[in-house]
Each structure stands twice: as structure tokens, then as C-alpha cells.
Design a protein around this motif. Sequence first.
Motif, PDB file in Angstrom:
ATOM      1  N   ARG A   1       3.943   5.793  -5.499  1.00 44.45           N
ATOM      2  CA  ARG A   1       3.885   5.882  -6.958  1.00 44.45           C
ATOM      3  C   ARG A   1       2.805   6.861  -7.415  1.00 44.45           C
ATOM      4  O   ARG A   1       2.990   7.611  -8.370  1.00 44.45           O
ATOM      5  CB  ARG A   1       3.634   4.483  -7.515  1.00 44.45           C
ATOM      6  N   ARG A   2       1.668   6.828  -6.681  1.00 49.25           N
ATOM      7  CA  ARG A   2       0.587   7.772  -7.049  1.00 49.25           C
ATOM      8  C   ARG A   2       1.018   9.221  -6.887  1.00 49.25           C
ATOM      9  O   ARG A   2       0.529  10.108  -7.558  1.00 49.25           O
ATOM     10  CB  ARG A   2      -0.650   7.503  -6.180  1.00 49.25           C
ATOM     11  N   ARG A   3       1.932   9.440  -5.933  1.00 47.92           N
ATOM     12  CA  ARG A   3       2.432  10.815  -5.735  1.00 47.92           C
ATOM     13  C   ARG A   3       3.470  11.189  -6.789  1.00 47.92           C
ATOM     14  O   ARG A   3       4.044  12.267  -6.753  1.00 47.92           O
ATOM     15  CB  ARG A   3       3.063  10.944  -4.337  1.00 47.92           C
ATOM     16  N   GLY A   4       3.746  10.268  -7.693  1.00 44.95           N
ATOM     17  CA  GLY A   4       4.705  10.539  -8.765  1.00 44.95           C
ATOM     18  C   GLY A   4       6.130  10.236  -8.384  1.00 44.95           C
ATOM     19  O   GLY A   4       7.064  10.611  -9.096  1.00 44.95           O
TER      20      GLY A   4
ATOM     21  N   ARG B   1       0.840  -1.220   0.000  1.00 42.13           N
ATOM     22  CA  ARG B   1       0.000   0.000   0.000  1.00 42.13           C
ATOM     23  C   ARG B   1       0.862   1.251   0.000  1.00 42.13           C
ATOM     24  O   ARG B   1       0.596   2.217  -0.739  1.00 42.13           O
ATOM     25  CB  ARG B   1      -0.915   0.004   1.240  1.00 42.13           C
ATOM     26  N   ASP B   2       1.906   1.273   0.835  1.00 48.09           N
ATOM     27  CA  ASP B   2       2.772   2.449   0.926  1.00 48.09           C
ATOM     28  C   ASP B   2       3.460   2.730  -0.405  1.00 48.09           C
ATOM     29  O   ASP B   2       3.569   3.886  -0.834  1.00 48.09           O
ATOM     30  CB  ASP B   2       3.838   2.243   2.010  1.00 48.09           C
TER      31      ASP B   2
ATOM     32  N   GLU C   1      10.873   1.128  -6.831  1.00 49.17           N
ATOM     33  CA  GLU C   1      11.437  -0.091  -7.425  1.00 49.17           C
ATOM     34  C   GLU C   1      10.433  -1.240  -7.327  1.00 49.17           C
ATOM     35  O   GLU C   1      10.258  -2.016  -8.268  1.00 49.17           O
ATOM     36  CB  GLU C   1      12.735  -0.477  -6.712  1.00 49.17           C
ATOM     37  N   LEU C   2       9.741  -1.305  -6.178  1.00 49.42           N
ATOM     38  CA  LEU C   2       8.794  -2.413  -5.981  1.00 49.42           C
ATOM     39  C   LEU C   2       7.665  -2.354  -7.002  1.00 49.42           C
ATOM     40  O   LEU C   2       7.307  -3.360  -7.619  1.00 49.42           O
ATOM     41  CB  LEU C   2       8.229  -2.372  -4.556  1.00 49.42           C
ATOM     42  N   MET C   3       7.092  -1.165  -7.192  1.00 46.69           N
ATOM     43  CA  MET C   3       5.989  -1.063  -8.148  1.00 46.69           C
ATOM     44  C   MET C   3       6.457  -1.352  -9.573  1.00 46.69           C
ATOM     45  O   MET C   3       5.764  -2.028 -10.338  1.00 46.69           O
ATOM     46  CB  MET C   3       5.352   0.329  -8.073  1.00 46.69           C
TER      47      MET C   3
END
Length: 346
Positions: free
Chosen positions: A315-318, A309-310, A322-324
Motif C-alpha cells: 500500500r505504501r508503494r501506492g 507487513r507485506d 484488498e486486505l488494507m
Amino acid sequence: MTTTRTADAGGRQLAMVLDLNKCLGCHTCTIACKKLWNRDAGAAYAYWNNVETQPGQGYPRRWQETGGRTATGAVKRGEIPDLDADYGRAWTFNHEQVRAQVGAGAHKPWLRPDAPPTWGPNWDEDHGAGEHPGTNHYFYLPRLCNHCTHPACLDACPRRAITKRGEDGIVLVDQDRCHGYRFCVEACPYKKVFFDPERGVANKCIFCLPRIEEGVAPACARQCPGRLRFVGYLDDPEGPIWKLVEKWKVALPLHPEYGLGPNVFYVPPVGPVAFDRAGRLVDDAPRIPGALLESLFGSRVHEALRIVRDERARRRRGEASELMDLLIAYDWNASFRLPAGTREVL
Ligand code: SF4
Ligand code: SF4
């Protein structure tokens, strides 16, 4: 090839990670495996790879309730699933009738099973649990042999017909040695050894060994349209398995409490949030109950979910993650790192 009966030969271990957030439940993996390896008449009911809906009874029915090890590490006598009641015999269909009627007018028969089915590998697909609307939930759990570090199937075989390869940890049945006692079927708590009643021998997933030796990923992983399967060595810091299991700690074994050291790992499903009677999303109420996930993947599942989730939020914050990048599998080729450090060229 080196083989060993003991699980602690000190060799390397091939492993697979499956990201359950991406499974479509399309069964392409199951069909890819079945068509490649498992088409004998006596194996018609057997699926080395299957995809089941959780919560659900699974395949074979109630597999989570039998086999494994005792608290002292001894192999526990489990149950042998029943062909009709637990696995579900392969259905036959009225193909000939339908074929004979092609072009014969308005009353062509539908394609249907010859006898009314009573059970099958996907009997409770998409049933799930919870209440609609609001908390209804399910997810897909693809399953295959875990090529365990401490395989109960191997320990249970009095014929020494099951071996674990030293160089990659793949667990194999030597069918020339097998006498069909089925102690392995009883002992495997994942119920991933099958008995062929026509040939009188056991069979199981071979991790697509001939493909692996050519540097090609197993068919279930290679064919997966969800790009959710990763294959490589557990101790390869450049590979996806080590990164997901050891570095990011988001990939967990199924039923670690069985004590077999499974080498198939799962990124647990975050799932959607619940919504209330007014249809409002409840942000802090995950739809898939934590208790269900803990029963499958152990207590570490909550921390793994938090990390996923974190990183999603990051990623959503731009921001970079690496995980995503790894889980999204932009570079599908990087999902597989096979023997001798080769990287499969697609
Ligand atoms: S999952 Fe079952 S069949 Fe596969 S290695 Fe482990 S004990 Fe053996
Ligand atoms: S092929 Fe991939 S997406 Fe389809 S059911 Fe199998 S694991 Fe899931």
C-alpha cells in the motif's frame, strides 16, 4: 430459534474479528456492553467485554492459567477466580461527600474510592514489559466470550443449562435451568462465564442476540471508535470474517491450543520496531516479542504478521491491497454482515 447442546450441529457460526493494530484502549466497548446488559448488583464486578494490557495479568487475574481441556479432549477442572483477589470488586466512591461540598469553598474533597483499592480489571493497564528506552512494549487485548465451537462451559454443565444455537452458534445460559454450581466458570479457560452471587446464576456474553436478530451489530463492535471489530458469518465469502480468517489468514483465535475452537479472532499487532541506545530504529527487531504473540495466538502468528507487513508495504508503494482496504474500514458499514445476508444500514 433452534438450540443444541452439542457444538457440532452443522449450523452456521457468527464470528468476530478484532484488528489489534487499531485498538486505542479506550474501553468504549466495555462500557457499551456493561451499560446495555450487565448492570445487576450481583454483576457489578463482571465485564462480559474487557480490554486488558498485554503482557499483563489480565482480567480476572491469571485467567490464562486455569481451565480448558486435557490432551484427550476432556473438560479440565479449572479454578473459580476470587472476587476480591482476581476479578476485583467494583469500587465505590465518595460521590455524596463531593456532591454535598459543591460550592462550599476552597476545600472541596476530591472524588476518590471509599476504601483503598487493591485490585481491579485494569490494574496493570499500560505497564507492559521491556526496557525503556528501546524495547518497552505493550498492546491492548479486548476480550469477550468466544462462542466456541466446542464450548467447555457447555460440556461442564450438569444441568444442561448452556446451549449453542444451531443457526448462528451463539452460546447462551438458560438461567431458569441454572442452579449456580459454577462448573462452567471453572471450565472456561477464557474465564468468560460469570457468577451472580445475588441471584445465584451464571451469566455471560450473548453476542447482543436481540440486536443481531434485528440486523444490528453487537454494541461493542458498533460503538468502537477504532473501527477494529468485524462481525459476520465464518462461511460467508462476501463478508469480512471469511476474508480475514480464511482468505487472507491474518485473523487468528486466542489460545488455539485450548482446543475449544474460538470464534473470536484477532489480527495480531505488528507494533513498532525497537531502537538502540543511540536512538536509531532497528528495522528487523520488532518491539513486541514474537514469543509473546506466539503464546497468545499460536505458531501461525508469524505468517499472519508477515502478510500484514507485506500488504502495508504494498500500500505504501501506492499499489492496491484488498486486505488494507478491509482493515482500514473506510466503509464501516462493510465491517458488519449480519443474518440473512443483510448489511446494516447506518
Ligand atoms: S469462551 Fe468460555 S464461556 Fe464462551 S463459549 Fe467458550 S468456553 Fe463457553
Ligand atoms: S472500543 Fe474499540 S478501540 Fe476502544 S478499547 Fe474497545 S476495541 Fe479498543
